[in-house]
Design an enzyme around this catalytic site. Sequence first.
Site, PDB file in Angstrom:
ATOM      1  N   GLY A 110       2.118  -0.440 -11.768  1.00 53.97           N
ATOM      2  CA  GLY A 110       2.759  -1.746 -11.911  1.00 53.97           C
ATOM      3  C   GLY A 110       2.186  -2.607 -13.022  1.00 53.97           C
ATOM      4  O   GLY A 110       2.929  -3.185 -13.812  1.00 53.97           O
ATOM      5  N   LYS A 143      -4.269   0.567 -18.227  1.00 54.84           N
ATOM      6  CA  LYS A 143      -3.877   1.622 -17.293  1.00 54.84           C
ATOM      7  C   LYS A 143      -3.927   1.055 -15.890  1.00 54.84           C
ATOM      8  O   LYS A 143      -4.250  -0.111 -15.692  1.00 54.84           O
ATOM      9  CB  LYS A 143      -4.789   2.844 -17.454  1.00 54.84           C
ATOM     10  CG  LYS A 143      -4.545   3.558 -18.792  1.00 54.84           C
ATOM     11  CD  LYS A 143      -5.160   4.924 -18.870  1.00 54.84           C
ATOM     12  CE  LYS A 143      -6.596   4.888 -19.216  1.00 54.84           C
ATOM     13  NZ  LYS A 143      -7.073   6.163 -19.819  1.00 54.84           N
ATOM     14  N   LEU A 146      -6.467  -6.269 -17.914  1.00 51.12           N
ATOM     15  CA  LEU A 146      -5.624  -7.393 -18.327  1.00 51.12           C
ATOM     16  C   LEU A 146      -6.151  -8.709 -17.772  1.00 51.12           C
ATOM     17  O   LEU A 146      -5.989  -9.763 -18.394  1.00 51.12           O
ATOM     18  CB  LEU A 146      -4.184  -7.164 -17.852  1.00 51.12           C
ATOM     19  CG  LEU A 146      -3.541  -5.885 -18.418  1.00 51.12           C
ATOM     20  CD1 LEU A 146      -2.172  -5.651 -17.787  1.00 51.12           C
ATOM     21  CD2 LEU A 146      -3.428  -5.960 -19.937  1.00 51.12           C
ATOM     22  N   GLU A 178      -5.373   1.646  -7.551  1.00 52.41           N
ATOM     23  CA  GLU A 178      -5.592   2.773  -6.633  1.00 52.41           C
ATOM     24  C   GLU A 178      -6.865   3.542  -6.967  1.00 52.41           C
ATOM     25  O   GLU A 178      -7.434   4.213  -6.107  1.00 52.41           O
ATOM     26  CB  GLU A 178      -4.380   3.711  -6.656  1.00 52.41           C
ATOM     27  CG  GLU A 178      -3.133   2.993  -6.156  1.00 52.41           C
ATOM     28  CD  GLU A 178      -1.919   3.896  -6.021  1.00 52.41           C
ATOM     29  OE1 GLU A 178      -1.040   3.542  -5.227  1.00 52.41           O
ATOM     30  OE2 GLU A 178      -1.833   4.936  -6.701  1.00 52.41           O
ATOM     31  N   PHE A 220       0.818  -1.225   0.000  1.00 54.99           N
ATOM     32  CA  PHE A 220       0.000   0.000   0.000  1.00 54.99           C
ATOM     33  C   PHE A 220       0.847   1.269   0.000  1.00 54.99           C
ATOM     34  O   PHE A 220       0.382   2.331   0.409  1.00 54.99           O
ATOM     35  CB  PHE A 220      -0.973   0.005   1.184  1.00 54.99           C
ATOM     36  CG  PHE A 220      -1.771  -1.266   1.311  1.00 54.99           C
ATOM     37  CD1 PHE A 220      -2.587  -1.688   0.279  1.00 54.99           C
ATOM     38  CD2 PHE A 220      -1.676  -2.061   2.443  1.00 54.99           C
ATOM     39  CE1 PHE A 220      -3.311  -2.867   0.374  1.00 54.99           C
ATOM     40  CE2 PHE A 220      -2.395  -3.249   2.543  1.00 54.99           C
ATOM     41  CZ  PHE A 220      -3.214  -3.647   1.509  1.00 54.99           C
ATOM     42  N   THR A 251      -8.244 -10.481 -11.210  1.00 53.84           N
ATOM     43  CA  THR A 251      -7.282  -9.805 -10.328  1.00 53.84           C
ATOM     44  C   THR A 251      -7.592  -8.310 -10.240  1.00 53.84           C
ATOM     45  O   THR A 251      -7.420  -7.695  -9.182  1.00 53.84           O
ATOM     46  CB  THR A 251      -5.836 -10.024 -10.802  1.00 53.84           C
ATOM     47  OG1 THR A 251      -5.711  -9.605 -12.159  1.00 53.84           O
ATOM     48  CG2 THR A 251      -5.428 -11.485 -10.693  1.00 53.84           C
ATOM     49  N   VAL A 309      -5.329   0.423 -12.096  1.00 55.40           N
ATOM     50  CA  VAL A 309      -6.676   0.330 -11.535  1.00 55.40           C
ATOM     51  C   VAL A 309      -6.625   0.092 -10.021  1.00 55.40           C
ATOM     52  O   VAL A 309      -7.601   0.301  -9.322  1.00 55.40           O
ATOM     53  CB  VAL A 309      -7.481  -0.772 -12.271  1.00 55.40           C
ATOM     54  CG1 VAL A 309      -7.026  -2.172 -11.852  1.00 55.40           C
ATOM     55  CG2 VAL A 309      -8.970  -0.609 -12.069  1.00 55.40           C
TER      56      VAL A 309
HETATM   57 MO1  MOS Z   1       1.586   3.196  -3.881  1.00 57.61          MO
HETATM   58  S1  MOS Z   1       0.957   4.360  -2.387  1.00 57.61           S
HETATM   59  O1  MOS Z   1       2.630   4.259  -4.713  1.00 57.61           O
HETATM   60  O2  MOS Z   1       2.274   1.755  -3.340  1.00 57.61           O
END
Ligand code: MOS
Length: 737
Positions: free
Chosen positions: A515, A693, A622, A697, A246, A626, A695
């Site tokens: 990521g 893109k 993707l 957050e 997080f 998940t 997702v």
């Molecule tokens: Mo996030 S708050 O950049 O792991």
Amino acid sequence: MKFDQPAGSNPVDRLQVVGRPIDRIDGVRKVCGTAPYAYERHDVVARPAYGWIIGAGIARGRIGAMDVRAARASAGVLAIVTAENAGALGKGDKNTVRLLGGPEIDHYDQAIAVVVAETFEQARAAAQLVQVRYEPGSGSFDLDAARGSAPIPKDDGQGSPAATHTGDFEGAFARAPVQLDATYTTPDQSHMMMEPHATLAVWQGDKLTVWTSNQMVAWGASDLAKTLGLRKEQVRLVSPFVGGGFGGKLFLRADALLAALGARAAGRPVKVALQRPLMANNTTHRPATIQRIRIGAGRDGRISAIAHESWSGDQPGGGPETAVNQTRLLYAGEHRLTALRLATLHLAEGNSMRAPGEAPGMMALEIAMDEMAEKLGMDPVEFRVLNDTQVDPEKPQRRFSQRHLVECMRMGAERFGWSRRSARPAQTRDGRWLLGLGMAAAFRNNLTQKSAARVRLDRQGRITVETDMTDIGTGSYTIIAQTAAEVMGVGMEQVTVQLGDSEFPVSCGSGGQWGGNNSTAGVYAACMALRETVARRLGMDPSRAEFAGGRVSVPGGRSVPLGQAAQQGELAGEDAIEYGDLAKTYQQSTFGAHFVEVAVDPFTAEVRVRRMLAVCAAGRILNPKTARSQVIGAMTMGAGAALMEHLAVDKRYGFFVNHDLASYEVPVHADIPHQEVAFLGEADPISSPMKAKGVGELGICGAAAAVANGIYNATGVRVRDYPATLDKLLPGMRDVA
Ligand code: MOS
């Protein structure tokens, strides 16, 4: 591979594997307990020593004297490392304050020693015997008190200005027939991930290996080397499984540094886990904010003036919580102002926590939009639709690569039964319970980052992907395998994914919801390099070779099993995705809409979330399974932010009081009975060859405000200070009971 033009059609578009709701390939290992986390690396070291970290008992000042003699003589103790005997230490680029304090103390629970012993219990017992005489100094711990003298910093810490001004905000606001001027607060929050920060450190000569829990392998390895005064090649950092991050594990923390120092001093492998209380006061946290929002609109509901100012605090050298940044982009309006102000506070370091900036920013902005809609007598969805913009409102020549906010809100309203909402609050009951519906927009930027991978092919046609990317519970293993399977034209069972090792090519890592898109784009680039090598080895024209069904074929020509290319020895492709100017030319963001139904007990003000729905527009999804898990996790954190999560500051002594999971409350299953997630089908060719893109957050952004707006709709009580706990609701509820 340079990505500087919108993506055309490419092998990923086949969507044979990518885009499917495939189960996590690491799922079985995780539920069987065979996915090794850092503290459980029994496979690499059979009998490590244990380190226990001592945190400073004052928030600011200095250590006058430290007596470790009794501890040193205690049973099983092998070494005690403090600033006095640690040797010269540098500081990592990503750390604001030193990870090992003393004699000067920067914040409460800053590590001042690690006690290393044969067993965990011996280390913990010996730590109680360390005598520290503190000379307390004074510090600043109260954001509200410090805010008056908080300057606008030189930038927002992420490459954007700390303040923006477009047109004549003050004049336009003064002239607006309908005005809102309200102040909201969001508290300090702790990541409180399940797996604590933990590290096993092993020295071989002057070479250090740490098995640790870190989201950003290359940052961690580089900062550890820098702190210890080692060359980069001397440090290997391994983080294949991360039990939640997080943002709290973006950076090198005390567990890794003190495990390394402890292992050096003890002359044997040492493992260290941060005790749960250290998570609050020793590591980073999401900083509290005070946010003032002003919105001026015509009676037709069109926003003419919008201002968002935010105050937050951090240690000297730290940065602001970028809570106003989404307001630069989310709604139309000619006259605009945003400003971040940064106070000096001597609490533990503030830093990223899931959707830093937007998460607390949207908590305030989306209540303000609800308040404004009510003043205008408009439906909150219609008010937002009316003020949608397809261009960056501060720079109208800049378009969004994709923006389907309106579609998200419309689809969500339809699915959730929004039309059943009573515009007047406190009108709907289910037995004794007051019911309310609330909604909010969701917004989070999409970030592009360089990311590299290596892909190997063996003679059986098996594919192995290697990258230092991490899987922090997000599903990286699975979507990376899907990408490699798709591009190489093989089944998922043919693909092995190895992550989280600093000896692998440097990826984007896990953070900022970048990521998924960037790491898979890096794998795509490496696969395209491998395809070229394979085709040449087989004597085929790389531009015509097709990879499908485990075979390589040229239309109208030869077709051979993929593994045949590796008969003379393994082949490998290695490349990185690198981005050109598309992120400057286009504004890349992700959008969504949250809908929440809450029930409030009219006598006790107990709030129960009954239903949550999020509709997300975030490029190509993707893996819907998940991705959905990411969004429901984020929605859950949003509900926690709305109702319970806050670090309580002791403003006299300067620390977070509720530093465990008994007192830092987070939602449990019973708090979140029903969640749904829908994705708009879209693919964004501007974002990457994956057309995806972020997702992970997006789902938290706006979720807390939707809960808060639902509480208002249920009760008529507007809480502007999060979390909306009973004590804040009850005084306003005398009339509704
Ligand atoms: Mo996030 S708050 O950049 O792991």
